[in-house]
Every structure is written in C-alpha cells, then in structure tokens.
Enzyme design. Structure first.
Site, PDB file in Angstrom:
ATOM      1  N   CYS A  37     -27.426 -21.203 -56.203  1.00 45.59           N
ATOM      2  CA  CYS A  37     -27.692 -21.588 -54.809  1.00 45.59           C
ATOM      3  C   CYS A  37     -28.586 -22.823 -54.702  1.00 45.59           C
ATOM      4  O   CYS A  37     -28.839 -23.309 -53.601  1.00 45.59           O
ATOM      5  CB  CYS A  37     -28.305 -20.419 -54.046  1.00 45.59           C
ATOM      6  SG  CYS A  37     -27.146 -19.056 -53.835  1.00 45.59           S
ATOM      7  N   HIS A  78     -21.388 -26.489 -38.372  1.00 43.92           N
ATOM      8  CA  HIS A  78     -21.038 -27.695 -39.122  1.00 43.92           C
ATOM      9  C   HIS A  78     -22.249 -28.597 -39.349  1.00 43.92           C
ATOM     10  O   HIS A  78     -22.207 -29.801 -39.132  1.00 43.92           O
ATOM     11  CB  HIS A  78     -19.886 -28.450 -38.445  1.00 43.92           C
ATOM     12  CG  HIS A  78     -18.574 -27.787 -38.682  1.00 43.92           C
ATOM     13  ND1 HIS A  78     -18.178 -26.674 -37.982  1.00 43.92           N
ATOM     14  CD2 HIS A  78     -17.594 -28.051 -39.575  1.00 43.92           C
ATOM     15  CE1 HIS A  78     -16.987 -26.293 -38.413  1.00 43.92           C
ATOM     16  NE2 HIS A  78     -16.606 -27.092 -39.392  1.00 43.92           N
ATOM     17  N   GLU A 125     -24.011 -13.454 -44.629  1.00 43.94           N
ATOM     18  CA  GLU A 125     -23.741 -14.682 -45.376  1.00 43.94           C
ATOM     19  C   GLU A 125     -22.410 -14.598 -46.120  1.00 43.94           C
ATOM     20  O   GLU A 125     -21.708 -15.594 -46.255  1.00 43.94           O
ATOM     21  CB  GLU A 125     -24.886 -14.926 -46.364  1.00 43.94           C
ATOM     22  CG  GLU A 125     -24.761 -16.226 -47.123  1.00 43.94           C
ATOM     23  CD  GLU A 125     -25.917 -16.435 -48.072  1.00 43.94           C
ATOM     24  OE1 GLU A 125     -26.958 -16.938 -47.608  1.00 43.94           O
ATOM     25  OE2 GLU A 125     -25.772 -16.108 -49.257  1.00 43.94           O
TER      26      GLU A 125
END
Length: 141
Positions: A37, A78, A125
């Site tokens: 990550c 976005h 998530e």
C-alpha cells in the site's frame, strides 16, 4: 444492487437515516509498515452513513439524501486522497477516511435547523474489508 446490512449503533433517536454511496479514489500510505500500500493504488470505496435525530425539517427530512451524497461524492470521487488538505499531516487510511467523512457530514448537519447527528460511518475499501467510525459523545457539538 445487492442490499448490504451493517452493524447498527444503539441510540435513542426517533428517526434513523442510512445512506449508501460509492466513489473511486486513489491513495498511497507512505510508511514502511504499509507493505504494497506504499505504492499508489485505487479503490471503489463503498460508504454507509447513519444519521439520527428527533426532529425533521420543514420538508419532513432529517436531511435530504442528495445532500449527503453530494458532500462526499463531490469531494472525493476520482481524486487522490493524499492531495486533500485533511490528509496533509496524516496518511489517508480507511480509518482516517471514515473519520473525515464523519466530520464532513457532521458539519453539514450542524448547519441545518433540526441539527441531527451522524452516528456512524462505514467505509468499505474492498469486498472483504471495512472500517466503522463512531464518534464519542463529546464529538457532537
């Protein structure tokens, strides 16, 4: 759309509103403890917001669902979470994203006449991983 049921938060309010929404965003966690990550990657986050209150507004709403979605979707969809000012000095983990979504929603609610409360925010998530953020009583202004 498959209906999703989440853990409920105990409360004594007369009304409870739940809003599900999603948005796509990228992030990275610049810590050696984050493993893969650490690299930029994206998610389609699924969010559930729970709002409670005893009084509705003149239209009969705790708050219009549309206002909740606009506040979150417009802010994060976005985007790169690391670029948001609320993550300037902290990593945009799912835990801290849930807290920031709560703060955004709670600020929106405090600007209304009937002043309901955001009782919990759930941020999913991945299909198998989600976080629940529940404020402490002293977090309600």
């Amino acid at each position: 759309m498959m209906q999703q049921f989440y853990p409920s938060v105990p409360h004594g309010f007369r009304f409870e509103l739940n809003k599900d929404m999603n948005f796509s965003a990228a992030h990275f966690i610049p810590s050696k403890d984050a493993g893969q990550c650490q690299e930029m990657h994206g998610h389609t986050y699924f969010v559930n917001v729970t709002i409670g209150g005893d009084t509705v507004d003149a239209s009969g709403f705790l708050i219009d669902f549309k206002q909740i979605k606009q506040a979150i979707h417009k802010k994060y969809d976005h985007s790169v979470l690391n670029n948001h000012p609320e993550f300037k000095d902290k990593f945009p983990t799912t835990e801290l994203l849930a807290e920031q979504i709560w703060q955004t929603i709670q600020d929106l609610l405090m600007a209304t006449e009937n002043k309901p409360f955001c009782l919990q925010v759930i941020v999913r998530e991945t299909p198998t991983s989600y976080v629940i953020y529940r404020p402490r009583k002293e977090d309600f202004r």
